[in-house]
Structure formats: structure tokens, C-alpha cells
Design a protein around this motif. Sequence first.
Motif, mmCIF file in Angstrom:
data_model
loop_
_atom_site.group_PDB
_atom_site.id
_atom_site.type_symbol
_atom_site.label_atom_id
_atom_site.label_comp_id
_atom_site.label_asym_id
_atom_site.label_seq_id
_atom_site.Cartn_x
_atom_site.Cartn_y
_atom_site.Cartn_z
ATOM 1 N N GLU A 101 5.874 16.751 0.548
ATOM 2 C CA GLU A 101 5.821 16.930 -0.907
ATOM 3 C C GLU A 101 7.064 16.343 -1.569
ATOM 4 O OE1 GLU A 101 5.463 20.578 -4.173
ATOM 5 O OE2 GLU A 101 5.188 20.960 -2.023
ATOM 6 N N PHE A 102 8.223 16.507 -0.916
ATOM 7 C CA PHE A 102 9.472 15.967 -1.451
ATOM 8 C C PHE A 102 9.404 14.451 -1.585
ATOM 9 C CE2 PHE A 102 13.667 14.109 -0.483
ATOM 10 C CZ PHE A 102 14.399 14.584 -1.571
ATOM 11 N N PHE A 103 8.943 13.782 -0.531
ATOM 12 C CA PHE A 103 8.869 12.324 -0.594
ATOM 13 C C PHE A 103 7.693 11.849 -1.447
ATOM 14 C CE2 PHE A 103 11.662 12.750 3.088
ATOM 15 C CZ PHE A 103 12.618 11.801 2.768
ATOM 16 N N GLY A 104 6.681 12.688 -1.588
ATOM 17 C CA GLY A 104 5.614 12.370 -2.531
ATOM 18 C C GLY A 104 6.142 12.359 -3.957
ATOM 19 N N ASN A 105 7.044 13.307 -4.268
ATOM 20 C CA ASN A 105 7.658 13.332 -5.601
ATOM 21 C C ASN A 105 8.567 12.121 -5.812
ATOM 22 O OD1 ASN A 105 6.406 15.760 -6.255
ATOM 23 N ND2 ASN A 105 8.086 17.005 -5.447
ATOM 24 N N ILE A 106 9.273 11.704 -4.759
ATOM 25 C CA ILE A 106 10.096 10.494 -4.857
ATOM 26 C C ILE A 106 9.210 9.282 -5.138
ATOM 27 C CG2 ILE A 106 11.547 8.887 -3.540
ATOM 28 C CD1 ILE A 106 12.831 11.234 -2.196
ATOM 29 N N ARG A 107 8.063 9.221 -4.469
ATOM 30 C CA ARG A 107 7.117 8.137 -4.701
ATOM 31 C C ARG A 107 6.719 8.074 -6.177
ATOM 32 N NH1 ARG A 107 2.703 5.196 -2.764
ATOM 33 N NH2 ARG A 107 0.889 5.305 -4.136
ATOM 34 N N ALA A 108 6.407 9.249 -6.725
ATOM 35 C CA ALA A 108 5.985 9.310 -8.128
ATOM 36 C C ALA A 108 7.118 8.913 -9.062
ATOM 37 C CB ALA A 108 5.491 10.715 -8.455
ATOM 38 N N SER A 109 8.350 9.383 -8.779
ATOM 39 C CA SER A 109 9.485 9.085 -9.661
ATOM 40 C C SER A 109 9.861 7.603 -9.623
ATOM 41 C CB SER A 109 10.694 9.937 -9.269
ATOM 42 O OG SER A 109 11.152 9.602 -7.973
ATOM 43 N N LEU A 110 9.648 6.947 -8.469
ATOM 44 C CA LEU A 110 9.957 5.521 -8.349
ATOM 45 C C LEU A 110 8.805 4.635 -8.818
ATOM 46 C CD1 LEU A 110 11.737 5.430 -4.845
ATOM 47 C CD2 LEU A 110 12.803 5.328 -7.116
ATOM 48 N N GLY A 111 7.669 5.242 -9.062
ATOM 49 C CA GLY A 111 6.517 4.480 -9.528
ATOM 50 C C GLY A 111 5.913 3.579 -8.461
ATOM 51 N N ILE A 112 6.006 4.002 -7.202
ATOM 52 C CA ILE A 112 5.425 3.207 -6.109
ATOM 53 C C ILE A 112 3.905 3.339 -6.166
ATOM 54 C CG2 ILE A 112 5.258 2.913 -3.604
ATOM 55 C CD1 ILE A 112 8.066 4.115 -3.389
ATOM 56 N N SER A 113 3.226 2.214 -6.249
ATOM 57 C CA SER A 113 1.765 2.240 -6.364
ATOM 58 C C SER A 113 1.062 1.820 -5.081
ATOM 59 C CB SER A 113 1.312 1.325 -7.511
ATOM 60 O OG SER A 113 1.763 -0.011 -7.292
ATOM 61 N N TRP A 114 1.765 1.082 -4.218
ATOM 62 C CA TRP A 114 1.135 0.599 -2.988
ATOM 63 C C TRP A 114 0.882 1.756 -2.040
ATOM 64 C CZ3 TRP A 114 2.448 -0.060 2.309
ATOM 65 C CH2 TRP A 114 1.604 -0.947 2.995
ATOM 66 N N ARG A 115 -0.289 1.751 -1.405
ATOM 67 C CA ARG A 115 -0.676 2.851 -0.537
ATOM 68 C C ARG A 115 -1.057 2.339 0.853
ATOM 69 N NH1 ARG A 115 -2.586 7.411 -3.528
ATOM 70 N NH2 ARG A 115 -3.955 7.937 -1.784
ATOM 71 N N LEU A 116 -0.844 3.183 1.845
ATOM 72 C CA LEU A 116 -1.302 2.887 3.201
ATOM 73 C C LEU A 116 -2.751 3.354 3.321
ATOM 74 C CD1 LEU A 116 1.830 3.955 5.283
ATOM 75 C CD2 LEU A 116 0.782 1.683 5.319
ATOM 76 N N GLU A 117 -3.639 2.533 2.852
ATOM 77 C CA GLU A 117 -5.057 2.851 2.914
ATOM 78 C C GLU A 117 -5.858 1.558 2.950
ATOM 79 O OE1 GLU A 117 -6.264 4.991 -0.533
ATOM 80 O OE2 GLU A 117 -5.852 3.335 -1.911
ATOM 81 N N ALA A 118 -7.085 1.641 3.402
ATOM 82 C CA ALA A 118 -7.949 0.468 3.480
ATOM 83 C C ALA A 118 -9.400 0.925 3.490
ATOM 84 C CB ALA A 118 -7.635 -0.355 4.726
ATOM 85 N N SER A 119 -10.300 -0.001 3.173
ATOM 86 C CA SER A 119 -11.720 0.344 3.097
ATOM 87 C C SER A 119 -12.520 -0.243 4.250
ATOM 88 C CB SER A 119 -12.302 -0.153 1.762
ATOM 89 O OG SER A 119 -12.110 -1.560 1.631
ATOM 90 N N THR A 120 -11.857 -0.904 5.200
ATOM 91 C CA THR A 120 -12.543 -1.475 6.349
ATOM 92 C C THR A 120 -11.909 -0.971 7.647
ATOM 93 O OG1 THR A 120 -11.102 -3.427 6.491
ATOM 94 C CG2 THR A 120 -13.041 -3.575 5.044
ATOM 95 N N PHE A 121 -12.660 -1.083 8.732
ATOM 96 C CA PHE A 121 -12.174 -0.659 10.046
ATOM 97 C C PHE A 121 -10.909 -1.414 10.418
ATOM 98 C CE2 PHE A 121 -11.935 -0.975 14.629
ATOM 99 C CZ PHE A 121 -12.238 0.299 15.067
ATOM 100 N N ILE A 122 -10.949 -2.735 10.303
ATOM 101 C CA ILE A 122 -9.789 -3.564 10.642
ATOM 102 C C ILE A 122 -8.633 -3.264 9.704
ATOM 103 C CG2 ILE A 122 -8.911 -5.928 10.801
ATOM 104 C CD1 ILE A 122 -10.809 -5.153 13.046
ATOM 105 N N GLY A 123 -8.940 -3.011 8.441
ATOM 106 C CA GLY A 123 -7.901 -2.703 7.465
ATOM 107 C C GLY A 123 -7.159 -1.425 7.803
ATOM 108 N N VAL A 124 -7.896 -0.392 8.240
ATOM 109 C CA VAL A 124 -7.259 0.876 8.624
ATOM 110 C C VAL A 124 -6.376 0.670 9.848
ATOM 111 C CG1 VAL A 124 -7.677 3.205 9.518
ATOM 112 C CG2 VAL A 124 -8.995 2.353 7.580
ATOM 113 N N LEU A 125 -6.864 -0.107 10.824
ATOM 114 C CA LEU A 125 -6.040 -0.403 11.990
ATOM 115 C C LEU A 125 -4.756 -1.106 11.581
ATOM 116 C CD1 LEU A 125 -8.614 -1.618 14.687
ATOM 117 C CD2 LEU A 125 -7.342 0.525 14.670
#
Length: 299
Positions: A101-125
Motif C-alpha cells: 500500500e505504501f508503494f502504491g501511494n508512491i506510485r499515485a503521487s509520482l503519477g506513474i501510469s505504466w503497469r505490469l500487465e498484459a492481455s496475451t499469454f506471451i505478454g504476461v510471460l
Amino acid sequence: MRISEHTKNWLWTIPQPAFVLLCTCLVVSASFHSWADPWFLVTLIMWLSSPLIFALERLSPQRKDWLLNWSEVLRDSFWILTTFLFWIPFYSQYYDGPLGEFFGNIRASLGISWRLEASTFIGVLFMGFLAVIGIEFINYWLHRLQHRFLFLWRIHATHHHITKMSVGRTHRAHPLEFISLNLSPAIILSLFAASGDVVAMFVAFKVASVHWVHSNLPLRSGIYGWIFTTAPLHKVHHSLDFDESNKNYGCVVILWDRVFGTFSGKGEIDQVGSGTGEALPLWKLYAIPFLPNKQLRDL
């Protein structure tokens, strides 16, 4: 027909990457196609990989003098059970949550928008391996600092006071060390808002890997060892020789050792352990962080 030594060596490069990558792909597949609960698969990997590798150690050990007797198996079972049933759940509930939660708040305060997520099998890998590389970058430096400063060595020394390499020794870590072990995943996965399937992929890869790197099997590194830590490379880190033990800090990724000059490809070592190289009783393994400096250095 006799198999040549070269062929045998090549064949022993296969088991670790095959098992790790198969487990990882199964977990990602379960996330995408819902044929099983991915976290149930992670739990199976966590509980079943140790007995599987232990059985292989009995059939084909790298060194017979590293084979565990049944008294040692019982003691190692204690470490495994307390890790899986108590320490991991304890830190996940009371440490990972608030830290994430602490680093999630840092993410929000810094305005980081990039996420570790993907919509394909290869993308998740791909995203999962990015998470592994990033988390292991932090782990590399934390681990290196533990070997550099006595204050930090206190919580790590328990893991090095082993006299044999075996999958049973994987989870011989002091409870306080779980603080550092859980720090880097909380930072990377929360700071970059990793999706649930990426988190599951990371955990599966990590859990499957750590059991192999501590094993007493005649494994070889091969191409896999260019980036990821293998059993021969991690054995060097557990060497009783002080200089050798200050190499190959990467637990599942060896890339950062190559980048920062702490890599050793020696592979074979004379003896496992730390300090005097003598096995310590259970009470002392738990007492290590609280011993006076002189007594700690004399272990």
C-alpha cells in the motif's frame, strides 16, 4: 549403448529450466483459460517440488557426502513447514500488505501510469520476466550488502550455516530475513501495479527456481545460466571459502552478477558452510541475529 560424458552433461542442463518454465507456463495458462485456480497450482509447486527434487537427489546425487541422513531430513522438514505454514502467511498479512500500500501511494503521487500487465499469454510471460529481473536487481544489492555489513549479515547468516547442499536446505532462513525477502516484490509489484496473473507468474517462477538452485544434483548451467541462476552457480555462493561465497549473489537471476562483476562460473567447490564450517544446533541458528559481534564472527 553408452552415453558420452558430453551428452550426459548436456542432458543435465535440461531439468531445471524445463521444470521452471513448465510450471510458469501452466500458471499463466490457468490464469487465462480458467482450467484451474493459478494460486492452487502455485501452492502445488511450492509443496511438491521439494519432495520431487529430494527423490532425484537420492537417485542421482552430485556428491554422496551431501546426501541427508534421516535426522537431517526431519530437521529440514521443520524449516520447510514453518516457512510455508507460518512465516510466509505471517509476513504476507502483516508486512506485504502495508508495504504494498505504501508503494502504491508512491506510485499515485509520482503519477506513474505504466503497469505490469498484459492481455496475451506471451505478454504476461514478458511482463512477469520483467518483474523477475527488476525484483532480483533489488535483491542482488540487498544480498550483497548483507555480506558486506555485519549488522545485515546477522539476519542472513543462518542460511549460510549449512554443511550440505540439498533442496531441504532451501528454506533454512531466519524469520527476520523474510523482511528483506519480501521487500523487493512489494516495491516492484506495487510501484508498477502488477496484475494478478503477472504476480502469480512471478511467484511460480521464484518458487520453482529456488528449490533447484539448492539441490544436490549434477545439473549444468547451459544457455539458461547466461541469465538465470542454476545449481552449479549457486553452490559457489554457499562455499566455505570466503572469496567464493562473495560471488553469485543472484538467487534466481545471475544477470546482475555478470553486470556488476561478482559472477563466478567455477561450479565445483570443496566445502559448503560459513565460518568454522561446523553444523550449528537449531537454537543457535535462531539466536544468530542476537549474538555479540565477537561470537558472531567466531561461529
